[in-house]
Write an enzyme that holds these catalytic residues in place. Structure first.
Site, short mmCIF file in Angstrom:
data_model
loop_
_atom_site.label_atom_id
_atom_site.label_comp_id
_atom_site.label_asym_id
_atom_site.label_seq_id
_atom_site.Cartn_x
_atom_site.Cartn_y
_atom_site.Cartn_z
N GLU A 86 47.02 34.43 38.26
CA GLU A 86 45.62 34.85 38.43
C GLU A 86 44.89 33.94 39.42
OE1 GLU A 86 44.14 37.15 34.50
OE2 GLU A 86 44.37 34.99 34.26
N ASP A 118 39.68 39.37 35.13
CA ASP A 118 40.56 40.50 34.78
C ASP A 118 40.07 41.82 35.36
OD1 ASP A 118 42.08 38.67 33.43
OD2 ASP A 118 41.76 39.52 31.43
N GLU A 141 45.51 42.08 26.34
CA GLU A 141 45.23 42.57 24.99
C GLU A 141 44.82 44.04 24.94
OE1 GLU A 141 44.43 39.70 26.27
OE2 GLU A 141 44.12 38.12 24.78
N HIS A 185 47.35 33.00 31.76
CA HIS A 185 45.91 33.20 31.58
C HIS A 185 45.21 32.04 32.26
CE1 HIS A 185 42.15 34.42 29.88
NE2 HIS A 185 41.94 33.17 29.56
N HIS A 223 38.33 32.03 31.76
CA HIS A 223 39.60 31.81 32.47
C HIS A 223 39.70 30.36 32.92
CE1 HIS A 223 40.28 36.14 32.51
NE2 HIS A 223 41.47 35.91 32.99
N GLU A 252 35.99 37.51 30.07
CA GLU A 252 36.75 36.53 29.29
C GLU A 252 36.84 35.21 30.05
OE1 GLU A 252 41.04 37.15 27.19
OE2 GLU A 252 41.02 37.39 29.36
N HIS A 275 44.18 43.28 31.67
CA HIS A 275 43.93 42.37 30.53
C HIS A 275 44.98 42.63 29.46
CE1 HIS A 275 41.71 40.17 27.43
NE2 HIS A 275 41.43 41.27 26.76
#
Ligand code: ZN
Ligand code: MN
Length: 266
Positions: A188, A50, A127, A183, A41, A39, A125
């Site tokens: 992170e 992630d 989701e 995110h 970032h 994904e 992650h």
């Protein structure tokens, strides 16, 4: 490779089958399964953030507890606009939910068939949550039907909880945006600076306001809701020291959870 070399590693992929078998059947090693995402970032963090962070925390916890780390589930649940910037950015590579559920349930059933009876699914992650629950449920049910009634699975986000004093130090006067907006943000970015500094480019962090999303989703997703970089909050205040604090706390959080639930010593 010597027996000692394969004994020293916690990575399933680096073990021979017989050493792996002994570790899980005779020694009852907990098997960790990291799950992440591929994904975007933002401009400053890599697409694998992630799954890399979930794998890192799982490896460190496994080293503490004498566990084993299975290869990570790298592709995972669809990125959503309000939590991961959405599915439209180039590079974000998501699975349909039933594929993810089936994939993880298959992996867990295979580990159970090998003889693993204590499995820790470590999620990186946002989701993924309910799809991993469903996979764990199915694997437990299907293993029980096959006679492995004693399979137990623990599932958690590596960042399920944060001490208030850590939050205060990491966010130093800034508001914690919540894990959904974390995110490509401070958390992170700091963790990646500590674990994989060569993959972070702080100079690329964009100056963008945190988006104020409407209280609903639309399909197709509206890319205009998301800042141009794809990050949902600014990682500008991230430091390596904050990353160390966070990573060490999450390693402890995961290790403590697994040892409380499965009774493994440290
Ligand atoms: Zn992320
Ligand atoms: Mn994510």
């Amino acid at each position: 490779m010597s027996e000692q070399a394969t004994r020293d590693t916690v990575m399933m992929s680096e073990l021979t089958w017989d050493v792996y078998q002994r570790r899980i059947r005779d020694e009852g090693a907990v098997v960790f399964v990291p799950v992440g995402a591929v994904e975007q970032h933002g401009y400053h963090l890599p697409l694998g953030t992630d799954w890399m962070m979930a794998s890192y925390v799982a490896r460190r916890a496994a080293e503490r507890l004498g566990g084993i780390v299975a290869p990570p589930v790298t592709y995972a649940a669809r990125s959503q606009v309000r939590t991961g910037g959405g599915p439209h950015r180039c590079g974000t590579t998501s699975l349909d939910a039933e594929v993810l559920i089936g994939l993880l349930a298959n992996i867990l059933c295979e580990l159970s068939r090998h003889g693993a009876r204590r499995i820790a699914v470590i999620d990186g992650h946002f989701e993924n949550r309910f799809f991993l629950d469903e996979a764990c449920y199915r694997a437990q049910r299907d293993s029980a039907l096959r006679g492995a009634e004693d399979l137990r699975i623990l599932k958690m986000l590596y960042a399920e909880k944060m001490r208030p004093e850590t939050m205060e130090r990491v966010y130093a006067g800034l508001d914690f945006p919540g894990l959904d907006l974390e995110h490509g943000g401070i958390l992170e970015t700091a963790m990646m600076l500590y674990c994989h500094p060569e993959l972070v480019d702080l100079s690329k962090i964009a100056d963008e306001p945190t988006p104020d999303f409407p209280p609903y989703d639309v399909f197709p997703a509206n890319p205009d809701w998301v800042p141009a970089s794809g990050a949902l909050s600014s990682g500008r205040a991230a430091t390596r020291e904050a990353g160390k604090l966070l990573v060490e706390e999450f390693v402890e959080l995961v290790s403590d959870a697994v040892s409380a639930e499965f009774g493994t010593g440290k």
